[in-house]
Enzyme design. Sequence first.
Site, short mmCIF file in Angstrom:
data_model
loop_
_atom_site.label_atom_id
_atom_site.label_comp_id
_atom_site.label_asym_id
_atom_site.label_seq_id
_atom_site.Cartn_x
_atom_site.Cartn_y
_atom_site.Cartn_z
N GLU A 1 4.27 -2.19 7.95
CA GLU A 1 5.60 -1.59 8.06
C GLU A 1 6.23 -1.77 9.44
O GLU A 1 6.57 -0.79 10.12
CB GLU A 1 5.52 -0.10 7.74
CG GLU A 1 4.95 0.19 6.35
CD GLU A 1 5.10 1.65 5.93
OE1 GLU A 1 5.35 2.50 6.80
OE2 GLU A 1 4.97 1.94 4.73
N GLU B 1 0.85 0.02 -0.77
CA GLU B 1 0.78 1.49 -0.70
C GLU B 1 1.76 2.05 -1.71
O GLU B 1 2.87 1.54 -1.87
CB GLU B 1 1.20 2.05 0.68
CG GLU B 1 0.22 1.81 1.79
CD GLU B 1 0.71 2.38 3.13
OE1 GLU B 1 1.50 3.35 3.14
OE2 GLU B 1 0.32 1.81 4.17
C1 FCB Z 1 3.38 4.81 5.21
C2 FCB Z 1 2.31 4.46 6.21
C3 FCB Z 1 1.00 5.15 5.95
C4 FCB Z 1 1.16 6.57 5.45
C5 FCB Z 1 2.17 6.63 4.34
C6 FCB Z 1 2.39 8.02 3.79
O1 FCB Z 1 4.62 4.65 5.81
O2 FCB Z 1 2.06 3.08 6.24
O3 FCB Z 1 0.25 5.08 7.14
O4 FCB Z 1 1.44 7.40 6.50
O5 FCB Z 1 3.39 6.12 4.76
#
Ligand code: FCB
Length: 417
Positions: free
Chosen positions: A153, A320
């Site tokens: 990110e 994620e």
């Molecule tokens: C993302 C991050 C991860 C975690 C999630 C909830 O932005 O990559 O580390 O904190 O959010």
Amino acid sequence: MLKFPDGFLLGTATSSYQIEGDNVWSDWWYWAERGKLPHAGKACNSWELYERDIELMAELGYRAYRFSIEWGRVFPEEGKPNEEALMRYQGIIDLLNEAGITPMLTLHHFTLPTWFALKGGFEKEGNLEHWRSYVELIRDNIEGVELVATFNEPMVYVVASYVEGMWPPFRKNPLKAEKVAANLIKAHAIAYEILHGKFRVGIVKNRPHFVPATDSERDRKAAEEIDYTFNRSLLDGILTGEFRGFMRTFEVPVSGLDWLGMNYYNIMKVKAVRNPLKRFAVEDANVGRKTDMGWSVYPGGVYEGLKAFSEYGLPLYVTENGIATLDDEWRIEFIVQHLQFVHKALAEGIDGRGYFYWSLIDNYEWAEGFRPRFGLIEVDYETFERKPRRSAHIYGEISKKGEISDELLERYGLGEV
Ligand code: FCB
């Protein structure tokens, strides 16, 4: 029943600073000591309990695991790598492989070695030489993993650290922010050149689903603009050599990506604002119930995101996707519904290769500290005991069989999507 293709990875994700504990060499630790951030302390104590974590993954039936290397741990001081730490990371990879769990490695997940941060971190192009040493160290010492992400990110990092000033080094300076973004693209290019061939090198992009706050032309334009700036500009920079920043355009080296990761969590609405420095205001879309992060849930966004990113023609991973809640039934519903939309994307021919639930275990949620609970596995922060929630078992069933049963779909699903 929804069946995922053979080889489709169903796993979980974490990051080093959020679970390991005692990362005293990292900038987040430095700032926590100075009262600017919640302390991560021992976190989940995973630096000591990693074998238990992997055992649990194997017992539960997860097929893949995305985790990160803490740069500050393997380079606690400038020029002085820590071999023991490197061996531990290699050990984690070996254990995962032995358990039949496909590893995916991230090199930078928000934190920096304090010495590097105090030199100006990614603000200074000259500092990229230190990044180069780190990446070379990984190339020379790590094996048994195919999928490596350079950055997690990068745009979230740039915005939180240099626009909103919420994360280290707490700056609010859009000019500096876009320069850091350009330097991250250069850093990716350096890493791609060093690692590509030995590994398949990708990047992990956060992609919120942006919608215009109203039907007005201005709001629609604003939503398009932020979708470009936040979701795509950096990728275009990597692939074309031209990075359109917030205000200026930067020439950067043309580099490559072997795959693309998408982190998807939420839906946000965008409003145009009459302010040349800001241009748009973004807030939670406010649809339905909010998670413990204050985020609105919109399962269709994972499909929209995969579809939008498929234009890059790269293998895609949902690196994620998860929910912070104490209502574990809601977590199960969240997973089933998002996976329905991932499946829809695959059925339409999109090249999705895997899905990683965030997170394997409850962990340190950055500036929010330990309050939000994203884990499939509950962590007791006093004893470090791990207790798989019901969702952990249900997701295990899905992962083991590579399918979502009719029973689960009926109980938690959205019908036809
Ligand atoms: C993302 C991050 C991860 C975690 C999630 C909830 O932005 O990559 O580390 O904190 O959010």
